[in-house]
Design a protein around this motif. Structure first.
Motif, short mmCIF file in Angstrom:
data_model
loop_
_atom_site.label_atom_id
_atom_site.label_comp_id
_atom_site.label_asym_id
_atom_site.label_seq_id
_atom_site.Cartn_x
_atom_site.Cartn_y
_atom_site.Cartn_z
N VAL A 131 5.42 -0.95 -7.87
CA VAL A 131 5.19 -1.72 -6.64
C VAL A 131 6.05 -2.97 -6.70
CG1 VAL A 131 3.54 -3.12 -5.33
CG2 VAL A 131 2.85 -0.87 -6.21
N LYS A 132 6.92 -3.13 -5.71
CA LYS A 132 7.74 -4.33 -5.58
C LYS A 132 7.21 -5.15 -4.42
CE LYS A 132 11.97 -2.34 -7.56
NZ LYS A 132 11.32 -1.12 -8.07
N ILE A 133 7.17 -6.46 -4.60
CA ILE A 133 6.61 -7.34 -3.57
C ILE A 133 7.76 -7.88 -2.72
CG2 ILE A 133 5.19 -9.37 -3.12
CD1 ILE A 133 3.73 -7.07 -4.56
N PRO A 134 7.83 -7.49 -1.44
CA PRO A 134 8.96 -7.88 -0.60
C PRO A 134 8.76 -9.27 0.01
CG PRO A 134 7.53 -6.37 0.60
CD PRO A 134 6.90 -6.56 -0.76
N VAL A 135 9.31 -10.31 -0.62
CA VAL A 135 9.27 -11.67 -0.05
C VAL A 135 10.47 -11.79 0.87
CG1 VAL A 135 9.21 -14.13 -0.53
CG2 VAL A 135 8.14 -12.52 -2.13
N GLU A 136 10.23 -11.66 2.17
CA GLU A 136 11.33 -11.58 3.13
C GLU A 136 11.64 -12.93 3.79
OE1 GLU A 136 13.09 -8.97 3.49
OE2 GLU A 136 11.88 -7.45 2.50
N ARG A 137 10.63 -13.81 3.92
CA ARG A 137 10.85 -15.07 4.63
C ARG A 137 10.28 -16.24 3.85
NH1 ARG A 137 11.36 -14.62 11.05
NH2 ARG A 137 12.09 -12.47 11.21
N ALA A 148 0.82 -1.22 0.00
CA ALA A 148 0.00 0.00 0.00
C ALA A 148 0.85 1.26 0.00
CB ALA A 148 -0.94 -0.01 1.20
N CYS A 149 1.97 1.24 0.73
CA CYS A 149 2.86 2.42 0.73
C CYS A 149 3.31 2.75 -0.69
CB CYS A 149 4.08 2.15 1.61
SG CYS A 149 3.78 2.17 3.39
N GLN A 150 3.72 1.74 -1.42
CA GLN A 150 4.22 1.95 -2.78
C GLN A 150 3.09 2.37 -3.72
OE1 GLN A 150 7.20 -1.31 -3.96
NE2 GLN A 150 6.16 -2.20 -2.19
N TRP A 151 1.95 1.70 -3.60
CA TRP A 151 0.83 1.99 -4.50
C TRP A 151 0.29 3.40 -4.24
CZ3 TRP A 151 -2.34 -2.81 -6.14
CH2 TRP A 151 -3.08 -2.52 -7.30
N ALA A 152 0.20 3.78 -2.97
CA ALA A 152 -0.28 5.12 -2.65
C ALA A 152 0.64 6.18 -3.24
CB ALA A 152 -0.38 5.29 -1.13
N LYS A 153 1.95 5.93 -3.14
CA LYS A 153 2.90 6.90 -3.71
C LYS A 153 2.70 7.00 -5.22
CE LYS A 153 7.78 8.17 -3.87
NZ LYS A 153 9.15 7.85 -3.42
N ALA A 154 2.50 5.85 -5.89
CA ALA A 154 2.27 5.86 -7.34
C ALA A 154 1.02 6.64 -7.70
CB ALA A 154 2.18 4.43 -7.86
N LEU A 155 0.03 6.67 -6.81
CA LEU A 155 -1.22 7.40 -7.04
C LEU A 155 -1.11 8.87 -6.63
CD1 LEU A 155 -3.75 4.73 -5.67
CD2 LEU A 155 -3.40 5.36 -8.08
N GLY A 156 0.03 9.26 -6.06
CA GLY A 156 0.20 10.64 -5.63
C GLY A 156 -0.38 10.93 -4.26
N LEU A 157 -0.74 9.89 -3.51
CA LEU A 157 -1.31 10.07 -2.17
C LEU A 157 -0.19 10.24 -1.15
CD1 LEU A 157 -4.07 7.30 -2.32
CD2 LEU A 157 -4.32 9.74 -2.80
#
Length: 330
Positions: free
Chosen positions: A297-303, A162-171
């Motif tokens: 938007v990048k999907i962070p697969v951490e574990r 959501a952080c990435q998508w919101a930034k892409a939308l200008g939010l």
């Protein structure tokens, strides 16, 4: 042709120790169904709700709501997929914690070649959740570039998307998280501000950031621990979106509270209402695939965990040890 597979199942609600690996037989798909062999399975907080009994499910239950792999067979009436297709899904009923399964085809979509299986398994439930929140669950008058939104658990699987998508939308997304490290993660993924709810006054900080106005919308997947602070962070006519219960269910609410705090709107949406038809599922997935393929938007697969270590995955999730997404590898 029936095959012998492995699945993670519970016999009754309980702790992480209730998860057990069992042998199962998987047959051919019926009408409207497919058989899929998983390359990766997503792990989500809704799986914990199912395991503990917060969300009542029939027992015994194979857990898991999302996965990615190869379609092995399709049943009568399935036209959008064929054997050999790369595919991914977020779908009812549960059952993704397994090597292979037969399941309804309507919520399964073809996975673009540019997206690997681990990313596909990690992104469907969380990415489609971010999609329906930011794109379909909107305050009065909608959202425009420059608007502030408040997003709790901003360093979680849904939150970082959501952080990435919101930034892409200008939010202008204001994220909350429970540690300085998680706040840094949210900022690194596009949040404009991050509030450590363990050491900062969330409401006061939101008012400071917004010049006293409050935000148009709060997206709250935490539940009991954040609900009151969410309401107090809204401007008049603002929208409170309660979409999860990571800290426990929200207590009963006196509707007069909404009027006293500024004619607020309140909704409790679910992803699976949005995914009720194949057409809606495809449209939402297309938008998710497009923004991931674009790199915005990048999907962070951490574990990554072995299927047999699903209990450890649940324990880490409940202890708030995880950042981003976790997957099981069958």
């Amino acid at each position: 042709m029936a095959t012998h597979e492995r699945a993670v199942r519970i016999q009754a609600p309980g702790g992480a120790e209730a998860l057990e690996v069992v042998d199962v037989t998987v047959g051919d798909p019926g009408a409207g169904e497919i058989r899929i062999r998983h390359h990766a399975c997503g792990v989500n907080f809704i799986d914990v709700y199912h395991r503990t009994g917060l969300y009542t499910m029939p027992m015994p239950l194979t857990l898991g709501m999302e996965g990615a792999g190869i379609v092995e067979a399709v049943g009568e009436g399935v036209a959008h997929l064929k054997a050999g297709d790369r595919a991914a899904y977020a779908s009812q009923p549960p059952g993704a914690y397994c090597t292979a399964r037969v399941m309804p085809a309507k919520c399964v979509v073809e996975l673009p070649d540019a997206i690997d299986f681990e990313t596909g398994a990690a992104m469907m439930l969380k990415g489609l959740t971010a999609q329906y929140l930011l794109r379909r669950t909107l305050p009065q008058g909608g959202l425009q570039p420059g608007d502030h939104v408040l997003f709790h658990a901003a360093a979680g699987g849904v939150g970082l998307i959501a952080c990435q998508w919101a930034k892409a939308l200008g939010l202008r997304l204001i994220g909350t998280a429970g540690s300085s490290a998680k706040c840094e993660q949210a900022l690194a993924h596009g949040a404009e501000h991050a509030i450590n709810y363990s050491s900062e006054d969330v409401v006061a900080r939101v008012r400071e950031i917004t010049g006293g106005k409050g935000v148009k919308v709060v997206y709250d997947g935490v539940g009991k621990d954040t609900f009151d602070r969410s309401l107090d962070s809204l401007r008049p006519f603002g929208l409170m979106v309660s979409y999860g219960n990571a800290s426990g269910p929200v207590p009963p609410l006196n509707l007069g509270t909404l009027s006293a705090k500024g004619s607020l709107h309140l909704t409790r949406p679910t992803l699976f209402t949005h995914l009720a038809t194949r057409e809606a599922t495809q449209a939402m997935a297309d938008e998710l695939f497009a923004i991931v393929s674009s790199g915005q938007v990048k999907i962070p697969v951490e574990r990554r965990y072995a299927l047999a270590d699903a209990g450890q995955a649940h324990g880490d999730l409940e202890a708030r040890k995880t950042v981003g997404c976790s997957v099981l590898i069958p």
